[in-house]
Design a protein around this motif. Structure first.
Motif, PDB file in Angstrom:
ATOM      1  N   ASP A  21       0.728   4.172  -2.812  1.00 43.58           N
ATOM      2  CA  ASP A  21       0.552   5.604  -2.523  1.00 43.58           C
ATOM      3  C   ASP A  21       1.614   6.438  -3.230  1.00 43.58           C
ATOM      4  OD1 ASP A  21      -1.663   5.144  -0.944  1.00 43.58           O
ATOM      5  OD2 ASP A  21      -0.531   5.056   0.930  1.00 43.58           O
ATOM      6  N   GLU A  22       2.858   5.963  -3.232  1.00 47.79           N
ATOM      7  CA  GLU A  22       3.923   6.702  -3.908  1.00 47.79           C
ATOM      8  C   GLU A  22       3.708   6.709  -5.422  1.00 47.79           C
ATOM      9  OE1 GLU A  22       6.225   8.509  -2.705  1.00 47.79           O
ATOM     10  OE2 GLU A  22       6.024   8.041  -0.586  1.00 47.79           O
ATOM     11  N   GLU A  67      -9.309   8.762   1.546  1.00 45.57           N
ATOM     12  CA  GLU A  67      -8.455   9.592   0.706  1.00 45.57           C
ATOM     13  C   GLU A  67      -7.789   8.782  -0.401  1.00 45.57           C
ATOM     14  OE1 GLU A  67      -6.743  13.055  -0.654  1.00 45.57           O
ATOM     15  OE2 GLU A  67      -8.291  12.790   0.889  1.00 45.57           O
ATOM     16  N   ARG A  68      -7.386   7.539  -0.088  1.00 43.98           N
ATOM     17  CA  ARG A  68      -6.728   6.731  -1.121  1.00 43.98           C
ATOM     18  C   ARG A  68      -7.672   6.456  -2.277  1.00 43.98           C
ATOM     19  NH1 ARG A  68      -4.824   2.532   1.790  1.00 43.98           N
ATOM     20  NH2 ARG A  68      -2.737   3.417   2.012  1.00 43.98           N
ATOM     21  N   ARG A 118      -7.867   9.503  -4.459  1.00 44.96           N
ATOM     22  CA  ARG A 118      -6.658   9.684  -5.263  1.00 44.96           C
ATOM     23  C   ARG A 118      -6.626   8.696  -6.427  1.00 44.96           C
ATOM     24  NH1 ARG A 118      -1.925   8.988  -1.418  1.00 44.96           N
ATOM     25  NH2 ARG A 118      -0.673   9.834  -3.128  1.00 44.96           N
ATOM     26  N   MET A 173       0.830  -1.209   0.000  1.00 43.58           N
ATOM     27  CA  MET A 173       0.000   0.000   0.000  1.00 43.58           C
ATOM     28  C   MET A 173       0.865   1.261   0.000  1.00 43.58           C
ATOM     29  SD  MET A 173      -3.262  -0.715  -0.043  1.00 43.58           S
ATOM     30  CE  MET A 173      -4.475  -1.962   0.422  1.00 43.58           C
TER      31      MET A 173
END
Length: 669
Positions: A338-339, A374-375, A378, A334
């Motif tokens: 995210d990166e 939030e993920r 995004r 994960m």
């Protein structure tokens, strides 16, 4: 020198080369201008300009003394030389000094061994540089030329005409100096990948401990390259051993040894000792920070992570605790996702989602961690230009989670978003159909007010608006919800087929099914096929309704069945008669099924799938679409690229914990 300094100052003031705040707090010195512009030139791929700026720096240093960033400037020059493949003989090493009390007295970044690594690769690929033409021949055309080095002081005129070449008046000795630091019994062979690869590996091993820990953001790429080099060298050694074994077998045959002895000789020369360092490195790579994985090339990142993950899971299955497993592996994955999202690499995001446990069957918790909060937002921001094609799938999962939480408005928007972006997915038609069915399911819980209609118009494309509004019109008519029916009718443009359908269904919305059937009976005299089609659609829509609505429409079904029998009898053997007969059978089946429904039936006893709609009912409760939500993310497959590739030395800046500006480096492929 004045002209060159003016060029440097102009580059400093350009919008694309905004100086750091620390540098503009006071007037920058000539040394600072040259150093900053050299980093900008390297970042923009202008390595020759870096060398020219260093030559200007020689003149400034001769006149005014050394600059505070000279050690860091040497790092920039080493990186430029490695990019060009130019000989670095005699150029000072950029040795780091991480223990310096102040940044002004700190050393370089310690990149010189990585630069030598790249120079070896340059010669391996391109070969030794050809001897240059004699410089004194230029006298014949009235032009004087002379050899220069990076230690020389040049006049303004020479600076304008300075050029650089890979070869100088003498052969480059730097590769031989490198070999001298790591002597072996082999003779140097700069075109032999095995020989050069061994030197590269030793350089990388020393570079890993020699680079500045303050100025090099991460050495993860060095670790990965050492791992790949070990594998590549093992393959090359195995190939060489096989070739040598074949030669020795031929020799053994020639001297008359028996076959058993020949086999022993072949085995002895072809066996390579196993290296356990590779497995230890795989498990160690799982302790890297997520940002460090982005320094690797995409193929190497996928290949290395899948191998490391498999090694950790294999050890866990054998009861050996050597690395993170299960939930901890998911946390690592994960973090990488995210990166990758932040970097806008949607294609790699899809692949790493396939490596999480969310891709295992029925792992609701794993999928929730991806799509919630939030993920999830995004992920929705990644458009197809980034390589991410499944925003609709993420929106579908978010919509169902909103429904579970009772947030119907958010669910409505999520399903509408999924319907609008389903065309991006690989299986776009199925995703689109499912999104509309979920949208219809949510809308069934609302009364069709002007606000609901405006929401549909805002969120859905025009084609989907028409489809959903038509379904809502049918639902309002079957439920005799005249207020909702008229609200929907008012939103429809005049002159279309939907307006005609609304006119046909208005009697049903008023609760007057008899008037509807009278109009259909009169119309069936001239258009029997059209009437049968409309009655079939009525039956289909009614089958999708809950048990109480279907039970209330028993009289309507009987009237429709009677009209279908009339058409069947009147039309004889025509196609319309056959369609009417099929409709009669469907109506009889529905009426027979309705016989067990009602208050006396137990809840859930009459749960049934509703054909293509794939929706289910329990008693009088309308359930959600029964299709499993799609999850198209699959674990990627990639082979690691060759380790015989240069390491990109990329200048970056960041703030140290004390707030000072660090002129640092990132190692990339």
């Amino acid at each position: 020198m004045i002209a060159a300094a003016a060029i440097a100052a102009l580059a400093w003031c350009a919008p694309s080369a905004t100086p750091p705040a620390d540098a503009v707090a006071s007037a920058p010195s000539s040394h600072d201008l040259l150093f900053i512009n050299a980093r900008i030139a390297l970042r923009e791929g202008r390595s020759h300009d870096v060398l020219r700026l260093w030559l200007v720096r020689n003149v400034v240093a001769h006149q005014r003394g050394a600059g505070r960033h000279d050690d860091d400037f040497r790092s920039v020059v080493w990186a430029a030389l490695a990019t060009l493949g130019d000989c670095p003989d005699g150029f000072p090493k950029d040795v780091p000094d991480d223990d310096a009390a102040t940044a002004d007295r700190a050393g370089g970044a310690g990149l010189w061994q990585l630069a030598e690594h790249n120079l070896l690769l340059h010669d391996l690929r391109a070969g030794q540089a050809l001897p240059p033409p004699p410089p004194w021949d230029a006298f014949k055309v009235g032009r004087q030329r002379r050899w220069i080095s990076l230690h020389d002081l040049l006049s303004q005129e020479e600076m304008k005409n300075a050029a650089f070449a890979r070869a100088g008046p003498t052969p480059c000795l730097d590769p031989y100096f490198t070999f001298a630091r790591f002597p072996t019994i082999e003779l140097p062979d700069w075109k032999d990948r095995l020989f050069v690869g061994r030197l590269m590996k030793r350089l990388l091993e020393q570079a890993k401990v020699a680079v500045s820990t303050k100025k090099v953001a991460s050495t993860a790429l060095i670790d990965a390259r050492l791992f790949d080099l070990s594998l590549d060298l093992a393959k090359l050694e195995a190939l060489r051993a096989k070739q040598k074994a074949g030669q020795m077998a031929q020799l053994a045959h020639s001297v008359g040894l028996p076959d058993s002895a020949v086999s022993e000789v072949t085995l002895a020369f072809s066996t390579i000792a196993e290296d356990s360092e590779a497995r230890a490195f795989l498990l160690r790579s799982l302790s890297w920070k997520p940002r460090e994985w982005l320094d690797l090339s995409p193929d190497r990142r996928v290949s290395l992570f899948t191998q490391a993950k498999a090694a950790a899971e294999s050890d866990a299955a054998r009861g050996v605790e050597t690395g993170p497993v299960g939930t901890k592996l998911d946390v690592i994955t994960m973090g990488i996702i995210d990166e990758l999202i932040a970097a806008g690499d949607g294609g790699q995001v899809e692949g790493f989602i396939g490596l999480t446990t969310a891709s295992t069957r029925d792992n609701a918790a794993g999928r929730a961690a991806l799509v919630d909060g939030e993920r999830g937002l995004r992920l929705l921001a990644l458009d197809p230009s980034t390589g991410f094609r499944h925003r609709a799938v993420i929106a579908l999962h978010r919509g169902t989670r909103f429904l579970e939480a009772g947030a119907r408005d958010d669910a409505l928007r999520s399903f509408a978003y999924a319907a609008g972006h389903a065309h991006e997915a690989r299986d776009g038609d199925a995703t689109h159909s499912l999104a509309l069915r979920w949208l219809s399911y949510v809308l069934a819980q609302y009364q069709s007010t002007a606000e609901v209609v405006s929401t549909l118009v805002e969120l859905l494309p025009r084609a989907d608006q028409h489809r959903v509004i038509e379904e809502l019109v049918w639902r309002a008519a079957l439920r005799a919800d005249l207020a909702s029916f008229e609200t929907l009718a008012a939103s429809v443009k005049t002159g279309g087929s939907l307006e005609a359908r609304i006119g046909e269904l208005r009697p049903l919305a008023r609760g007057d099914a008899g008037a509807l059937l009278d109009a259909l009976r009169a119309r069936s005299m001239d258009e029997p096929t059209t009437v049968i089609k409309l009655m079939g659609e009525l039956l289909t829509q009614l089958e999708r309704e809950s048990a109480d609505v279907r039970t209330a429409h028993r009289p309507t079904l009987r009237l429709v069945g009677a009209l279908a029998r009339e058409i069947q009898a009147r039309e004889g053997e025509s196609g319309a008669a056959k369609k009417a007969s099929a409709l009669v059978h469907r109506i009889d089946a529905v009426l027979e099924g309705l016989g067990g429904m009602g208050a006396a039936g137990e809840p859930g006893a009459d749960t049934r799938g509703m054909g293509e709609a794939r929706e289910a009912f329990a008693g009088a409760i309308r359930l959600a679409p029964s299709d499993p939500l799609p999850w198209p993310f699959q674990a990627p497959q990639a082979d690691a690229p060759s380790a015989f590739r240069p390491i990109i030395l990329h200048p970056v800046e960041w703030r140290a914990p004390d707030g000072s500006l660090v002129f640092g480096w990132r190692l990339r492929e």
